[in-house]
Design a protein around this motif. Structure first.
Motif, PDB file in Angstrom:
ATOM      1  N   GLU A  81       0.826  -1.204   0.000  1.00  0.00           N
ATOM      2  CA  GLU A  81       0.000   0.000   0.000  1.00  0.00           C
ATOM      3  C   GLU A  81       0.863   1.258   0.000  1.00  0.00           C
ATOM      4  O   GLU A  81       0.635   2.190  -0.766  1.00  0.00           O
ATOM      5  N   VAL A  82       1.882   1.282   0.845  1.00  0.00           N
ATOM      6  CA  VAL A  82       2.791   2.427   0.896  1.00  0.00           C
ATOM      7  C   VAL A  82       3.566   2.544  -0.415  1.00  0.00           C
ATOM      8  O   VAL A  82       3.780   3.642  -0.923  1.00  0.00           O
ATOM      9  N   GLY A  83       3.961   1.394  -0.972  1.00  0.00           N
ATOM     10  CA  GLY A  83       4.659   1.408  -2.264  1.00  0.00           C
ATOM     11  C   GLY A  83       3.798   2.036  -3.349  1.00  0.00           C
ATOM     12  O   GLY A  83       4.292   2.805  -4.180  1.00  0.00           O
ATOM     13  N   GLY A  84       2.505   1.741  -3.338  1.00  0.00           N
ATOM     14  CA  GLY A  84       1.586   2.357  -4.298  1.00  0.00           C
ATOM     15  C   GLY A  84       1.505   3.864  -4.116  1.00  0.00           C
ATOM     16  O   GLY A  84       1.473   4.624  -5.093  1.00  0.00           O
ATOM     17  N   LEU A  86       3.884   5.687  -2.878  1.00  0.00           N
ATOM     18  CA  LEU A  86       5.179   6.203  -3.310  1.00  0.00           C
ATOM     19  C   LEU A  86       5.225   6.348  -4.828  1.00  0.00           C
ATOM     20  O   LEU A  86       5.730   7.350  -5.347  1.00  0.00           O
ATOM     21  N   VAL A  87       4.681   5.384  -5.535  1.00  0.00           N
ATOM     22  CA  VAL A  87       4.621   5.475  -6.998  1.00  0.00           C
ATOM     23  C   VAL A  87       3.802   6.698  -7.404  1.00  0.00           C
ATOM     24  O   VAL A  87       4.209   7.478  -8.267  1.00  0.00           O
ATOM     25  N   ALA A  88       2.642   6.892  -6.764  1.00  0.00           N
ATOM     26  CA  ALA A  88       1.771   8.022  -7.105  1.00  0.00           C
ATOM     27  C   ALA A  88       2.456   9.359  -6.841  1.00  0.00           C
ATOM     28  O   ALA A  88       2.396  10.269  -7.680  1.00  0.00           O
ATOM     29  N   VAL A  89       3.121   9.487  -5.705  1.00  0.00           N
ATOM     30  CA  VAL A  89       3.812  10.740  -5.380  1.00  0.00           C
ATOM     31  C   VAL A  89       4.967  10.966  -6.351  1.00  0.00           C
ATOM     32  O   VAL A  89       5.175  12.078  -6.837  1.00  0.00           O
ATOM     33  N   SER A  90       5.703   9.909  -6.671  1.00  0.00           N
ATOM     34  CA  SER A  90       6.824  10.038  -7.613  1.00  0.00           C
ATOM     35  C   SER A  90       6.329  10.509  -8.975  1.00  0.00           C
ATOM     36  O   SER A  90       6.945  11.360  -9.611  1.00  0.00           O
ATOM     37  N   LYS A  91       5.205   9.977  -9.404  1.00  0.00           N
ATOM     38  CA  LYS A  91       4.640  10.401 -10.692  1.00  0.00           C
ATOM     39  C   LYS A  91       4.183  11.849 -10.641  1.00  0.00           C
ATOM     40  O   LYS A  91       4.366  12.597 -11.602  1.00  0.00           O
ATOM     41  N   ARG A  96       8.400   9.820 -13.352  1.00  0.00           N
ATOM     42  CA  ARG A  96       7.711   8.638 -13.862  1.00  0.00           C
ATOM     43  C   ARG A  96       8.628   7.420 -13.886  1.00  0.00           C
ATOM     44  O   ARG A  96       8.230   6.331 -13.536  1.00  0.00           O
ATOM     45  N   ARG A  97       9.873   7.627 -14.268  1.00  0.00           N
ATOM     46  CA  ARG A  97      10.807   6.500 -14.302  1.00  0.00           C
ATOM     47  C   ARG A  97      11.008   5.945 -12.898  1.00  0.00           C
ATOM     48  O   ARG A  97      10.996   4.757 -12.671  1.00  0.00           O
ATOM     49  N   ARG A  98      11.196   6.846 -11.928  1.00  0.00           N
ATOM     50  CA  ARG A  98      11.389   6.430 -10.535  1.00  0.00           C
ATOM     51  C   ARG A  98      10.143   5.711 -10.027  1.00  0.00           C
ATOM     52  O   ARG A  98      10.229   4.711  -9.345  1.00  0.00           O
ATOM     53  N   GLY A  99       8.969   6.223 -10.379  1.00  0.00           N
ATOM     54  CA  GLY A  99       7.727   5.578  -9.963  1.00  0.00           C
ATOM     55  C   GLY A  99       7.628   4.168 -10.498  1.00  0.00           C
ATOM     56  O   GLY A  99       7.222   3.242  -9.803  1.00  0.00           O
ATOM     57  N   GLY A 100       8.027   3.965 -11.747  1.00  0.00           N
ATOM     58  CA  GLY A 100       8.019   2.628 -12.334  1.00  0.00           C
ATOM     59  C   GLY A 100       9.004   1.713 -11.647  1.00  0.00           C
ATOM     60  O   GLY A 100       8.726   0.536 -11.429  1.00  0.00           O
ATOM     61  N   GLU A 101      10.172   2.240 -11.309  1.00  0.00           N
ATOM     62  CA  GLU A 101      11.185   1.441 -10.609  1.00  0.00           C
ATOM     63  C   GLU A 101      10.657   0.984  -9.255  1.00  0.00           C
ATOM     64  O   GLU A 101      10.829  -0.173  -8.870  1.00  0.00           O
ATOM     65  N   VAL A 102      10.006   1.897  -8.540  1.00  0.00           N
ATOM     66  CA  VAL A 102       9.443   1.550  -7.228  1.00  0.00           C
ATOM     67  C   VAL A 102       8.385   0.473  -7.392  1.00  0.00           C
ATOM     68  O   VAL A 102       8.349  -0.499  -6.646  1.00  0.00           O
ATOM     69  N   GLY A 103       7.533   0.622  -8.388  1.00  0.00           N
ATOM     70  CA  GLY A 103       6.486  -0.362  -8.626  1.00  0.00           C
ATOM     71  C   GLY A 103       7.049  -1.730  -8.953  1.00  0.00           C
ATOM     72  O   GLY A 103       6.585  -2.751  -8.430  1.00  0.00           O
ATOM     73  N   ARG A 104       8.068  -1.776  -9.805  1.00  0.00           N
ATOM     74  CA  ARG A 104       8.683  -3.058 -10.144  1.00  0.00           C
ATOM     75  C   ARG A 104       9.360  -3.686  -8.931  1.00  0.00           C
ATOM     76  O   ARG A 104       9.262  -4.889  -8.705  1.00  0.00           O
TER      77      ARG A 104
END
Length: 147
Positions: A81-84, A86-91, A96-104
Motif C-alpha cells: 500500500e505504501v509502495g503504491g 510512493l509510486v503516485a507521489v513520484s509520478k 515517472r521513471r522512478r515511480g516505475g522502478e518503485v512499482g517493479r
C-alpha cells in the motif's frame, strides 16, 4: 519501548488536533523506532509522517522510509500500500521513471518468498546525525529480497 509508543500516541493525538509541531515530532519518533530496530512501529510512524507532510519531496522520504521499514518488519500488505502511494507521489513529481522502478521493486518483493533481513540494521543503514537515510536497493544487489 513503552516510552516511544507513548510518544507516538501523543504525536498522533497532536496531529489530529492540528498541532503544527506534529510533523517534526513524528519524524523524531519514527527515527527513534528505526534506530531501536522496532521496524513495524517505525514503518507506521514514517507513514504518519507522510500524511502530515504537505511537500511531495518530504513525502517521498517518509514513504521510502516506511517502505524499507515494512520490508524489515516482514509486513507485506502495508508495504504494498505504501509502495503504491510512493509510486503516485513520484509520478506527481514528474519522476515517472522512478515511480516505475518503485512499482517493479515492490512487485519483485511481493513475489519473493522469505526475507533475509535480520534484526541488525542492514548495510544501507546510515544514520547521519539523527536522521535515518534508507538507500533504495536494485535488482543487482546481493540480497534483493531484503531491499
Amino acid at each position: 519501548m513503552q516510552a516511544r509508543r507513548l510518544a507516538d500516541t501523543r504525536v498522533r493525538v497532536a496531529a489530529t488536533l492540528g498541532d503544527p509541531t506534529a510533523p517534526e515530532r513524528a519524524e523524531t519518533i519514527a527515527e527513534e523506532f528505526a534506530r531501536a530496530g522496532e521496524y513495524a512501529d517505525a514503518a507506521y510512524a514514517f507513514w504518519l509522517l507522510e500524511m502530515l507532510r504537505t511537500d511531495d519531496v518530504d513525502a517521498v522520504y517518509a514513504l521510502e522510509s516506511a517502505t524499507e521499514a515494512f520490508t524489515l518488519a516482514h509486513l507485506q500488505e502495508p508495504r504494498r500500500e505504501v509502495g503504491g502511494e510512493l509510486v503516485a507521489v513520484s509520478k506527481r513529481l514528474g519522476r515517472r521513471r522512478r515511480g516505475g522502478e518503485v512499482g517493479r521493486r515492490t512487485e519483485r518483493q511481493r513475489v519473493a518468498t522469505g526475507c533475509s533481513a535480520s534484526a541488525d540494521p542492514p548495510q544501507w543503514w546510515s544514520p547521519a546525525g539523527s536522521t535515518w537515510h534508507p538507500q533504495p536497493c536494485s535488482a543487482t544487489s546481493p540480497d534483493a529480497t531484503s531491499c
